[in-house]
Scaffold this motif. Structure first.
Motif, PDB file in Angstrom:
ATOM      1  N   PRO A 138     -12.627   9.366  -7.114  1.00  0.00           N
ATOM      2  CA  PRO A 138     -11.345   9.361  -7.834  1.00  0.00           C
ATOM      3  C   PRO A 138     -11.105   8.031  -8.556  1.00  0.00           C
ATOM      4  O   PRO A 138     -11.486   6.973  -8.066  1.00  0.00           O
ATOM      5  N   ALA A 139     -10.447   8.102  -9.699  1.00  0.00           N
ATOM      6  CA  ALA A 139     -10.213   6.910 -10.531  1.00  0.00           C
ATOM      7  C   ALA A 139      -9.405   5.847  -9.814  1.00  0.00           C
ATOM      8  O   ALA A 139      -9.579   4.654 -10.074  1.00  0.00           O
ATOM      9  N   ASN A 140      -8.523   6.238  -8.907  1.00  0.00           N
ATOM     10  CA  ASN A 140      -7.667   5.250  -8.258  1.00  0.00           C
ATOM     11  C   ASN A 140      -8.336   4.556  -7.069  1.00  0.00           C
ATOM     12  O   ASN A 140      -7.740   3.675  -6.456  1.00  0.00           O
ATOM     13  N   THR A 141      -9.576   4.874  -6.769  1.00  0.00           N
ATOM     14  CA  THR A 141     -10.263   4.281  -5.626  1.00  0.00           C
ATOM     15  C   THR A 141     -10.290   2.751  -5.664  1.00  0.00           C
ATOM     16  O   THR A 141      -9.998   2.116  -4.647  1.00  0.00           O
ATOM     17  N   PRO A 142     -10.607   2.108  -6.807  1.00  0.00           N
ATOM     18  CA  PRO A 142     -10.605   0.633  -6.806  1.00  0.00           C
ATOM     19  C   PRO A 142      -9.239   0.045  -6.454  1.00  0.00           C
ATOM     20  O   PRO A 142      -9.158  -0.955  -5.744  1.00  0.00           O
ATOM     21  N   LEU A 143      -8.175   0.679  -6.937  1.00  0.00           N
ATOM     22  CA  LEU A 143      -6.836   0.185  -6.628  1.00  0.00           C
ATOM     23  C   LEU A 143      -6.510   0.381  -5.150  1.00  0.00           C
ATOM     24  O   LEU A 143      -5.860  -0.468  -4.533  1.00  0.00           O
ATOM     25  N   LEU A 144      -6.966   1.486  -4.590  1.00  0.00           N
ATOM     26  CA  LEU A 144      -6.764   1.723  -3.161  1.00  0.00           C
ATOM     27  C   LEU A 144      -7.502   0.675  -2.340  1.00  0.00           C
ATOM     28  O   LEU A 144      -6.975   0.159  -1.352  1.00  0.00           O
ATOM     29  N   VAL A 145      -8.713   0.348  -2.764  1.00  0.00           N
ATOM     30  CA  VAL A 145      -9.504  -0.671  -2.052  1.00  0.00           C
ATOM     31  C   VAL A 145      -8.788  -2.018  -2.096  1.00  0.00           C
ATOM     32  O   VAL A 145      -8.684  -2.708  -1.083  1.00  0.00           O
ATOM     33  N   ILE A 146      -8.278  -2.398  -3.260  1.00  0.00           N
ATOM     34  CA  ILE A 146      -7.589  -3.679  -3.390  1.00  0.00           C
ATOM     35  C   ILE A 146      -6.338  -3.718  -2.518  1.00  0.00           C
ATOM     36  O   ILE A 146      -6.004  -4.750  -1.939  1.00  0.00           O
ATOM     37  N   SER A 147      -5.666  -2.585  -2.392  1.00  0.00           N
ATOM     38  CA  SER A 147      -4.443  -2.559  -1.579  1.00  0.00           C
ATOM     39  C   SER A 147      -4.710  -2.833  -0.105  1.00  0.00           C
ATOM     40  O   SER A 147      -3.799  -3.202   0.629  1.00  0.00           O
ATOM     41  N   THR A 148      -5.965  -2.708   0.327  1.00  0.00           N
ATOM     42  CA  THR A 148      -6.280  -2.992   1.737  1.00  0.00           C
ATOM     43  C   THR A 148      -6.077  -4.462   2.081  1.00  0.00           C
ATOM     44  O   THR A 148      -5.981  -4.803   3.250  1.00  0.00           O
ATOM     45  N   LEU A 149      -5.992  -5.311   1.060  1.00  0.00           N
ATOM     46  CA  LEU A 149      -5.711  -6.725   1.318  1.00  0.00           C
ATOM     47  C   LEU A 149      -4.355  -6.914   1.991  1.00  0.00           C
ATOM     48  O   LEU A 149      -4.185  -7.814   2.801  1.00  0.00           O
ATOM     49  N   VAL A 150      -3.385  -6.058   1.640  1.00  0.00           N
ATOM     50  CA  VAL A 150      -2.065  -6.158   2.261  1.00  0.00           C
ATOM     51  C   VAL A 150      -1.778  -5.007   3.222  1.00  0.00           C
ATOM     52  O   VAL A 150      -0.992  -5.162   4.142  1.00  0.00           O
ATOM     53  N   LYS A 151      -2.411  -3.877   3.007  1.00  0.00           N
ATOM     54  CA  LYS A 151      -2.170  -2.704   3.850  1.00  0.00           C
ATOM     55  C   LYS A 151      -3.035  -2.695   5.108  1.00  0.00           C
ATOM     56  O   LYS A 151      -2.785  -1.921   6.018  1.00  0.00           O
ATOM     57  N   GLY A 152      -4.076  -3.518   5.122  1.00  0.00           N
ATOM     58  CA  GLY A 152      -4.975  -3.571   6.269  1.00  0.00           C
ATOM     59  C   GLY A 152      -6.286  -2.871   5.983  1.00  0.00           C
ATOM     60  O   GLY A 152      -6.366  -1.969   5.148  1.00  0.00           O
ATOM     61  N   ASP A 153      -7.313  -3.317   6.679  1.00  0.00           N
ATOM     62  CA  ASP A 153      -8.659  -2.818   6.444  1.00  0.00           C
ATOM     63  C   ASP A 153      -8.799  -1.326   6.723  1.00  0.00           C
ATOM     64  O   ASP A 153      -9.616  -0.649   6.118  1.00  0.00           O
ATOM     65  N   ASP A 154      -7.987  -0.788   7.604  1.00  0.00           N
ATOM     66  CA  ASP A 154      -8.091   0.628   7.949  1.00  0.00           C
ATOM     67  C   ASP A 154      -7.266   1.531   7.029  1.00  0.00           C
ATOM     68  O   ASP A 154      -7.242   2.748   7.210  1.00  0.00           O
ATOM     69  N   ALA A 155      -6.608   0.971   6.026  1.00  0.00           N
ATOM     70  CA  ALA A 155      -5.739   1.750   5.137  1.00  0.00           C
ATOM     71  C   ALA A 155      -6.494   2.834   4.381  1.00  0.00           C
ATOM     72  O   ALA A 155      -5.936   3.903   4.117  1.00  0.00           O
ATOM     73  N   MET A 156      -7.744   2.599   4.037  1.00  0.00           N
ATOM     74  CA  MET A 156      -8.533   3.619   3.341  1.00  0.00           C
ATOM     75  C   MET A 156      -8.769   4.819   4.263  1.00  0.00           C
ATOM     76  O   MET A 156      -8.721   5.960   3.820  1.00  0.00           O
ATOM     77  N   MET A 157      -9.005   4.551   5.514  1.00  0.00           N
ATOM     78  CA  MET A 157      -9.314   5.629   6.455  1.00  0.00           C
ATOM     79  C   MET A 157      -8.062   6.401   6.883  1.00  0.00           C
ATOM     80  O   MET A 157      -8.127   7.613   7.070  1.00  0.00           O
ATOM     81  N   ASN A 158      -6.930   5.704   7.053  1.00  0.00           N
ATOM     82  CA  ASN A 158      -5.741   6.398   7.556  1.00  0.00           C
ATOM     83  C   ASN A 158      -4.830   6.905   6.439  1.00  0.00           C
ATOM     84  O   ASN A 158      -3.775   7.464   6.704  1.00  0.00           O
ATOM     85  N   GLY A 159      -5.215   6.689   5.170  1.00  0.00           N
ATOM     86  CA  GLY A 159      -4.459   7.227   4.052  1.00  0.00           C
ATOM     87  C   GLY A 159      -3.262   6.402   3.616  1.00  0.00           C
ATOM     88  O   GLY A 159      -2.486   6.845   2.776  1.00  0.00           O
ATOM     89  N   SER A 160      -3.095   5.205   4.143  1.00  0.00           N
ATOM     90  CA  SER A 160      -1.942   4.390   3.762  1.00  0.00           C
ATOM     91  C   SER A 160      -2.232   3.453   2.584  1.00  0.00           C
ATOM     92  O   SER A 160      -1.338   2.728   2.145  1.00  0.00           O
ATOM     93  N   ALA A 161      -3.449   3.452   2.064  1.00  0.00           N
ATOM     94  CA  ALA A 161      -3.768   2.635   0.886  1.00  0.00           C
ATOM     95  C   ALA A 161      -2.914   3.115  -0.285  1.00  0.00           C
ATOM     96  O   ALA A 161      -2.600   4.295  -0.391  1.00  0.00           O
ATOM     97  N   SER A 162      -2.534   2.183  -1.164  1.00  0.00           N
ATOM     98  CA  SER A 162      -1.598   2.504  -2.244  1.00  0.00           C
ATOM     99  C   SER A 162      -2.101   1.964  -3.579  1.00  0.00           C
ATOM    100  O   SER A 162      -2.329   0.757  -3.719  1.00  0.00           O
ATOM    101  N   ALA A 163      -2.231   2.855  -4.558  1.00  0.00           N
ATOM    102  CA  ALA A 163      -2.672   2.441  -5.895  1.00  0.00           C
ATOM    103  C   ALA A 163      -1.673   1.492  -6.559  1.00  0.00           C
ATOM    104  O   ALA A 163      -2.092   0.478  -7.141  1.00  0.00           O
ATOM    105  N   PRO A 164      -0.348   1.736  -6.520  1.00  0.00           N
ATOM    106  CA  PRO A 164       0.578   0.777  -7.128  1.00  0.00           C
ATOM    107  C   PRO A 164       0.507  -0.615  -6.481  1.00  0.00           C
ATOM    108  O   PRO A 164       0.567  -1.631  -7.179  1.00  0.00           O
TER     109      PRO A 164
END
Length: 144
Positions: free
Chosen positions: A17-43
């Motif tokens: 998905p196109a928003n994957t890079p933004l989701l990855v970057i959001s792990t800096l503040v959302k936590g490393d597990d944000a990608m796995m638990n669905g809490s990563a955020s594109a905005p």
């Protein structure tokens, strides 16, 4: 924004998905597990990436303010972009932000080198380098 767009285009070209890079970057503040638990955020990722890009640009300008030639500035830009990649993806990514190991690493190297080169290009002919040679003997903008 240019780099975020290029990275999003590349991500879709490899079937993600196109928003994957933004989701990855959001792990800096959302936590490393944000990608796995669905809490990563594109905005959040977009805002953070823009803020970090501005910060990294300001740091670059402060570091290279004493360079006297555009050639030295261009070299410094490439080195800076390479160091950003190494620190962000290879050091911090391996130590604390494992989601940063997911992106295509050769693509990330190229994008970060281009970021450094564009930082340098934006600084050409400013301040003490005004009127310096650019490429192939062309002269820069002369002071008024």
């Amino acid at each position: 924004m240019l780099f975020a767009g290029a990275t999003m285009w590349f991500t879709t070209s490899i079937g993600k998905p196109a928003n994957t890079p933004l989701l990855v970057i959001s792990t800096l503040v959302k936590g490393d597990d944000a990608m796995m638990n669905g809490s990563a955020s594109a905005p959040v990722g977009l805002a953070l990436h823009m803020a970090l890009s501005v910060l990294f640009g300001a740091v670059f300008v402060a570091l290279v303010s004493r360079l006297r030639t555009n050639g030295a500035l261009a070299f410094a830009g490439l080195v800076y972009g390479g160091l950003l990649y190494i620190v962000n993806f290879q050091i911090l990514g391996r130590a604390a932000f494992h989601a940063f190991l997911m992106p295509d690493q050769p693509f990330e190297v190229v994008v970060h080198l281009v970021f450094g080169a564009l930082l340098a290009l934006a600084s050409f002919n400013s301040g003490i380098r005004r009127g310096g040679r650019l490429l192939g003997g062309l002269r820069g903008v002369e002071p008024r």
